[in-house]
Design an enzyme around this catalytic site. Structure first.
Site, mmCIF file in Angstrom:
data_model
loop_
_atom_site.group_PDB
_atom_site.id
_atom_site.type_symbol
_atom_site.label_atom_id
_atom_site.label_comp_id
_atom_site.label_asym_id
_atom_site.label_seq_id
_atom_site.Cartn_x
_atom_site.Cartn_y
_atom_site.Cartn_z
ATOM 1 N N LYS A 1 -1.501 7.941 8.640
ATOM 2 C CA LYS A 1 -1.165 6.536 9.315
ATOM 3 C C LYS A 1 0.272 5.815 8.784
ATOM 4 O O LYS A 1 0.873 5.276 9.540
ATOM 5 C CB LYS A 1 -2.457 5.743 8.907
ATOM 6 C CG LYS A 1 -2.356 4.311 9.677
ATOM 7 C CD LYS A 1 -3.565 3.541 9.245
ATOM 8 C CE LYS A 1 -3.926 3.173 7.950
ATOM 9 N NZ LYS A 1 -2.978 2.492 7.266
ATOM 10 N N ARG B 1 -12.787 10.207 0.742
ATOM 11 C CA ARG B 1 -11.883 9.888 -0.413
ATOM 12 C C ARG B 1 -11.598 11.247 -1.102
ATOM 13 O O ARG B 1 -10.727 11.435 -1.849
ATOM 14 C CB ARG B 1 -12.428 9.115 -1.250
ATOM 15 C CG ARG B 1 -12.690 7.680 -0.771
ATOM 16 C CD ARG B 1 -11.703 6.877 -0.060
ATOM 17 N NE ARG B 1 -11.894 7.145 1.299
ATOM 18 C CZ ARG B 1 -10.721 7.014 2.308
ATOM 19 N NH1 ARG B 1 -9.481 6.859 1.695
ATOM 20 N NH2 ARG B 1 -11.196 7.287 3.443
ATOM 21 N N GLN C 1 -13.777 3.331 9.674
ATOM 22 C CA GLN C 1 -13.494 2.770 8.343
ATOM 23 C C GLN C 1 -13.478 1.177 8.439
ATOM 24 O O GLN C 1 -13.111 0.545 7.576
ATOM 25 C CB GLN C 1 -12.293 3.313 7.854
ATOM 26 C CG GLN C 1 -12.142 4.828 7.902
ATOM 27 C CD GLN C 1 -11.041 5.066 6.860
ATOM 28 O OE1 GLN C 1 -10.745 4.747 6.024
ATOM 29 N NE2 GLN C 1 -10.029 5.777 7.494
ATOM 30 N N ASP D 1 -1.191 -3.311 10.834
ATOM 31 C CA ASP D 1 -1.915 -2.010 10.247
ATOM 32 C C ASP D 1 -3.243 -2.455 10.056
ATOM 33 O O ASP D 1 -3.611 -3.845 9.888
ATOM 34 C CB ASP D 1 -1.076 -1.865 9.144
ATOM 35 C CG ASP D 1 -1.525 -0.598 8.214
ATOM 36 O OD1 ASP D 1 -2.431 0.145 8.576
ATOM 37 O OD2 ASP D 1 -1.275 -0.460 7.068
ATOM 38 N N GLU D 2 -4.092 -1.354 9.815
ATOM 39 C CA GLU D 2 -5.561 -1.740 9.442
ATOM 40 C C GLU D 2 -6.294 -2.698 10.482
ATOM 41 O O GLU D 2 -6.835 -3.777 10.075
ATOM 42 C CB GLU D 2 -5.658 -2.061 7.978
ATOM 43 C CG GLU D 2 -5.208 -1.154 7.136
ATOM 44 C CD GLU D 2 -6.039 0.042 6.995
ATOM 45 O OE1 GLU D 2 -7.091 0.119 7.610
ATOM 46 O OE2 GLU D 2 -5.647 0.785 5.895
#
Length: 737
Positions: free
Chosen positions: A83, A675, A306, A275-276
């Site tokens: 990303k 992760r 997420q 972003d995010e």
């Protein structure tokens, strides 16, 4: 008079008081004359060569996003799919297309992320003007704009920005101005009020709705809280100050209430990248919509799988409703994962597929398959769980994997309680990602202070901490009281006997005897403290630290917790688990001595505990990471241990009281799984104890059971035979059966 040259035009962008229709050309004044538009053509001479380079350096999915045509874009970027790389190349591509840097807005959730992205952009493009890109957090960009236009909304340009501590000081003053008697009935501390006000601001919800939803035990105080909120905002305005939330609120207000300024920035920001995006709140999404109204060249990048921060105001619906707000939006997917093995990704894909509300996706591993499946490790109890993790970590270290490449993740901070002690005993250095070790959190130190007084009645620090938890007693009073009792043989007994005098006598003269500064209106709270100390020192409770902690919570501390901390329920769960853990010890002294090991063994010599210390024992170059899953988002390790994967622990039973919370818990589980790069260990104890000291048979988490068993490799643990039996006949045991 303004000459028509680039500097004037540039200044006019940031000074709306300049009327662009009034210019001076060679001294001739022209008013309201229709202007001829001239389009500056961009340099495209080397574009094919650059596109070839991009195609070589990006995969097909990334290349489509980076070179997409102007317009609204929704990029669903799966975990480990590159990303950050994609956003970086997109900004570089826009610059090489001829877009001016100051016409690009890059909104991130940390300024560090923006700096790193723009640093890479500069390396890619070689341009020295990258610093002109508007990059940073929403709050940073808000401040840049408000510094220019604060006067338009009633502030001066030199306004102060209040950090969290300064804001709490303002709230304390607002509580005083609201004439609220905080001693008559326990009133929430400024930190709790701050959280209520902030959550209401970021979610665009009324104060009363937030109180009912998050702090129902303060519902009867709603009107007083609203009065504090009003006085707090009035004080900030009169003092020319803004807190962090005001930066966003006033940015939106500027765009809405001052349309000429709103139009200015909507025109300037030709391209907006976020972003995010799944972590944005309602206020942030609205600001982006206001800025994108003219060009609609807004690219939002995120992963709905997420989205794990609803508890702090993130609006999960933002990413789902993007296509409704931008019907022409093109959707892109980044599903090639460069981080994890196919075995780990398969588990993550099957797990998240159980969520009904999501953008369906299937992460595809770029890495080759291995022979190591995710390990599911049932343990007999929590002690064996800790022993296994510590032992396996040492084995991995011997195999050449640095401690820096290992992590232990958990749903709640208290899950690492026993493990921290086990790591300390084995001299395995570790850091807690949040920066605060379990036993050093403020609420646990509060409770432990009561126990310290029982064991050592002359412990000055413990006495003062306990005294200052009593309504009406501050630092000065606490110091005076301790000076009066600290030198006595039996301080607790002295306070108890003197308190009897206070109870019998209602006059000021009696109260002046001892303690000298406790006011009549605080007599009940003082009496509660004395009663609690008496109970803790009674024979049936004296050497039962678990029972003592229960008494502290039930008689005094739970009310203090709710009025002091914004996340009281989570902290209360920590304390209950501390009580369960303490019940294993034969005396309070033994329990407190065990806690001291964390300090003495880690650093090699006794050291005072500091609430914000980060562990650095052992080899400073290698430190194991312990982290809550929320803190671990965006990070990765070679091997990950996901502990306490048991029903009733993960998902958190507290979180399941809210609508759609099970799906958020599963997203949190998904974040934990993704992760891991090479090895993933999922552990849970088969037996534990509850708050009533009853044995509980643990079942695996629903998230463990909802995927086919064949996706795991189940490890059967065996305890190593004692070396005292017959060393010759002891066989080497394997954790894998």
């Amino acid at each position: 008079m303004y000459a028509l040259y680039p500097l004037a035009l540039r200044d006019s962008i940031f000074r709306p008081e300049i009327v662009l229709s009034m210019v001076s050309v060679r001294g001739v004044r022209i008013v309201d004359q229709r202007m001829k538009k001239y389009v500056i053509k961009r340099d495209r001479s080397s574009l094919p060569e650059k596109l070839t380079r991009y195609r070589n350096e990006l995969n097909e999915e990334q290349f489509r996003v980076v070179t997409s045509k102007p317009g609204a874009s929704l990029v669903i970027a799966g975990a480990g799919s590159g990303k950050t790389r994609t956003i970086t190349y997109r900004v570089a591509f826009l610059l090489e297309q001829g877009v001016s840097p100051d016409r690009i807005l890059l909104a991130t959730f940390t300024n560090r992320a923006a700096r790193e992205m723009l640093g890479r952009v500069e390396a890619l493009t070689g341009t020295q003007n990258v610093h002109r890109v508007w990059g940073g957090t929403f709050h940073r960009v808000a401040n840049l704009i408000l510094r220019r236009h604060a006067g338009s909304i009633g502030y001066e340009r030199n306004y102060s920005i209040l950090d969290s501590e300064d804001a709490r000081s303002y709230i304390d003053i607002a509580i005083e101005e609201s004439a609220i008697d905080t001693s008559k009935k326990r009133f929430p501390k400024s930190k709790v009020i701050q959280d209520i006000i902030s959550y209401a601001s970021n979610t665009d919800r009324p104060i009363e709705d937030v109180v009912i939803a998050k702090y129902p035990y303060f519902e009867m105080l709603t009107q007083q809280i609203k009065r504090v909120d009003f006085n707090y905002h009035e004080r900030k305005r009169s003092r020319n100050a803004m807190d962090y939330d005001d930066l966003l609120l006033n940015w939106k207000r500027l765009l809405v209430e001052k349309p000429e300024i709103g139009d200015l920035y909507a025109q300037q920001f030709e391209h907006i990248l976020v972003d995010e995006y799944q972590d944005t709140n309602k206020l942030q999404a609205e600001i982006i919509d206001l800025l994108a109204v003219k060009h609609t060249n807004v690219m939002v990048v995120g992963d709905d799988a997420q989205s794990i921060f609803a508890w702090r105001g993130a609006e999960f619906s933002n990413i789902y409703e993007f296509a409704e707000r931008y019907p022409e939006a093109v959707e892109y997917r980044l599903e090639k994962n460069y981080r994890s093995t196919p075995e780990i990704l398969s588990l993550a894909n099957v797990s998240i597929a159980n969520n009904k509300k999501q953008f369906p996706k299937n992460l595809e591993a770029i890495r080759k398959a291995t022979e190591f499946k995710p390990a599911l490790v049932p343990c007999s109890d929590v002690d064996q769980q800790s022993a296994f993790i510590a032992s396996r970590i040492l084995e991995l270290r011997d195999e050449g994997i640095s401690l820096e490449d290992l992590a232990v993740l958990y749903r709640s901070h208290y899950h690492a309680l026993e493990l921290q002690l086990e790591l300390t005993k084995r001299n395995i250095p570790y850091r807690v990602q949040s920066g605060v070790r379990f036993f050093e959190q403020a609420h646990l130190k509060d409770v432990i202070s009561f126990l310290k007084i029982v064991v050592n009645p002359r412990d000055e620090i413990a006495w003062k901490r306990v005294l200052m938890m009593t309504p009406g007693i501050g630092k000065v009073t606490a110091h005076k009281i301790f000076e009066a009792v600290g030198s006595r043989e039996e301080p607790v007994e002295m306070i108890r006997s003197e308190a009897l005098v206070v109870r019998k006598e209602a006059s000021e003269s009696a109260l002046d005897a001892f303690p000298s500064t406790v006011r009549p209106r605080n007599r009940a709270a003082w009496g509660d403290l004395i009663s609690l100390l008496e109970a803790l020192t009674e024979d049936q409770n004296r050497n039962q630290p678990g029972k003592q902690i229960e008494l502290i919570v039930d008689r005094m501390y739970e009310d203090h917790l709710k009025g002091t901390y914004e996340n009281a329920e989570a902290r209360l769960e920590d304390i209950k688990q501390l009580a369960i853990y303490a019940a294993k010890y034969n005396s309070t002294d033994e329990f407190l001595s065990e806690l001291a090991l964390i300090s003495t063994e880690r650093f090699g010599s006794p050291t005072g505990l500091a609430a914000e210390d980060v562990v650095s024992g052992g080899d400073d170059d290698e430190i194991l990471t312990l982290s809550s899953i929320h803190q671990a988002k965006g990070l990765e390790w070679n091997a990950v241990f996901l502990i306490w994967a048991a029903e009733g622990k993960f998902p958190s039973p507290r979180s399941l009281n809210e609508i759609d919370s099970e799906e958020e818990e599963r997203r949190l589980w998904y974040v934990a799984l993704t992760r891991a790069k090479d090895e993933l260990y999922i552990t849970y104890p088969l037996m534990s104890f509850d708050y009533n000291h009853q044995t509980v048979i643990q079942k695996p988490s629903r998230f463990v059971l909802e995927v086919p068993p064949a996706m795991y490799e189940i490890w059967d643990l065996e305890e190593e035979t004692s070396h005292f039996d017959d060393p010759v006949e002891v066989e080497e045991k394997s954790y894998l059966n």
